[in-house]
Design a protein around this motif. Structure first.
Motif, mmCIF file in Angstrom:
data_model
loop_
_atom_site.group_PDB
_atom_site.id
_atom_site.type_symbol
_atom_site.label_atom_id
_atom_site.label_comp_id
_atom_site.label_asym_id
_atom_site.label_seq_id
_atom_site.Cartn_x
_atom_site.Cartn_y
_atom_site.Cartn_z
ATOM 1 N N SER A 51 0.825 -1.209 0.000
ATOM 2 C CA SER A 51 0.000 0.000 0.000
ATOM 3 C C SER A 51 0.859 1.260 0.000
ATOM 4 C CB SER A 51 -0.934 -0.006 1.213
ATOM 5 O OG SER A 51 -1.674 1.196 1.285
ATOM 6 N N LYS A 52 1.947 1.223 0.773
ATOM 7 C CA LYS A 52 2.840 2.390 0.848
ATOM 8 C C LYS A 52 3.523 2.626 -0.488
ATOM 9 C CE LYS A 52 4.670 5.685 3.284
ATOM 10 N NZ LYS A 52 3.825 6.763 3.879
ATOM 11 N N GLU A 55 1.062 4.199 -2.805
ATOM 12 C CA GLU A 55 0.849 5.601 -2.411
ATOM 13 C C GLU A 55 1.964 6.502 -2.926
ATOM 14 O OE1 GLU A 55 1.669 8.046 1.672
ATOM 15 O OE2 GLU A 55 0.592 6.146 1.883
#
Length: 255
Positions: A51-52, A55
């Motif tokens: 997810s990071k 992002e």
């Protein structure tokens, strides 16, 4: 052909990742890097890390996974755990960053590594990823007048093992990196950019003796997808060197 993406081996900023792993990824993205190569995850769950990366707009094409050469019985199971995490992260290449070779290797040493790498390649391929190896200078020691790494690549099919040539160590071994990029064209999706000044001291890319200003033009014709910056010694700080390395590559048209 497309120009290779610019990545960094996260071991290069290990003094930062040990303090704040995810925060360091943010700083790497701010510099301009589009890819990272991991050498550990600091106990971060794969979904959180994935997810990071999303992002920040960072790709993770490859990870370095040391093999458990000291415990051959558990080598396969240890690798299986790493494969599971990497697959969840969306990694394409599982890279072995080092393998043991004695000071004077023999044919039996070469055969052992061929057997190990073949099994690893089959295991990684079965999981839907690709297996590769990253060299050091000792991988170019000769057995019967032929470098060990060339013997390995001659015996293992490309679908089971690709190369992540470390161009700096190739230079230190006494060979021309450009020659190896041409020889193994299409089998080198990744390269490590590592530069050395006199005395085997790490230097920022372009400030050492490897000759990257001329060497970079060889990457795209060889089919390199990502060039991964690696530096272990710094004049000032790891992040400043990471930024300087990126700017060097940018000045040569890679960003």
């Amino acid at each position: 052909m497309a120009k290779p993406g610019i990545g960094i081996q996260m071991y290069s900023v290990r003094d930062q990742t040990e303090i704040d792993f995810l925060g360091t990824l943010e700083k790497i993205a701010e510099i301009g890097y589009t890819a990272v190569e991991f050498a550990g995850y600091f106990k971060t769950p794969a979904p959180e890390l994935k997810s990071k990366l999303s992002e920040l707009g960072l790709k993770a094409p490859s990870v370095h996974v040391p093999l458990n050469f000291s415990d051959s019985k558990n080598m396969e199971s240890d690798l299986a755990g790493q494969i599971e995490y990497a697959k969840e992260l969306g990694v394409t290449y599982i890279i072995t960053p080092w393998a043991p070779l004695p000071e004077q290797p023999t044919k039996d040493n070469v055969k052992y590594l061929i057997d190990v790498f073949t099994k690893c390649g089959q295991q990684v391929r079965a999981a839907g990823m690709k297996y590769g190896y990253q060299n050091h200078e000792f991988d170019f020691k000769s057995v019967e007048k032929k470098p060990v790494i060339d013997q390995i690549l001659a015996q293992i099919p490309s679908e089971l093992m690709v190369m992540e040539f470390d161009l700096g160590w190739l230079h230190i071994a006494g060979y021309k990196p450009a020659d190896y990029l041409k020889r193994y064209k299409g089998r080198v999706p990744l390269v490590h950019l590592k530069d050395f000044s006199k005395g085997l001291k790490d230097a920022e890319i372009g400030k050492g003796e490897v000759g990257y200003a001329e060497l970079l033009i060889e990457l795209e014709p060889a089919g390199v997808e990502f060039m991964i910056v690696e530096q272990e010694q710094f004049e000032s700080s790891s992040l400043e060197s990471a930024a300087n390395n990126y700017e060097f590559l940018k000045s040569h048209g890679f960003a």
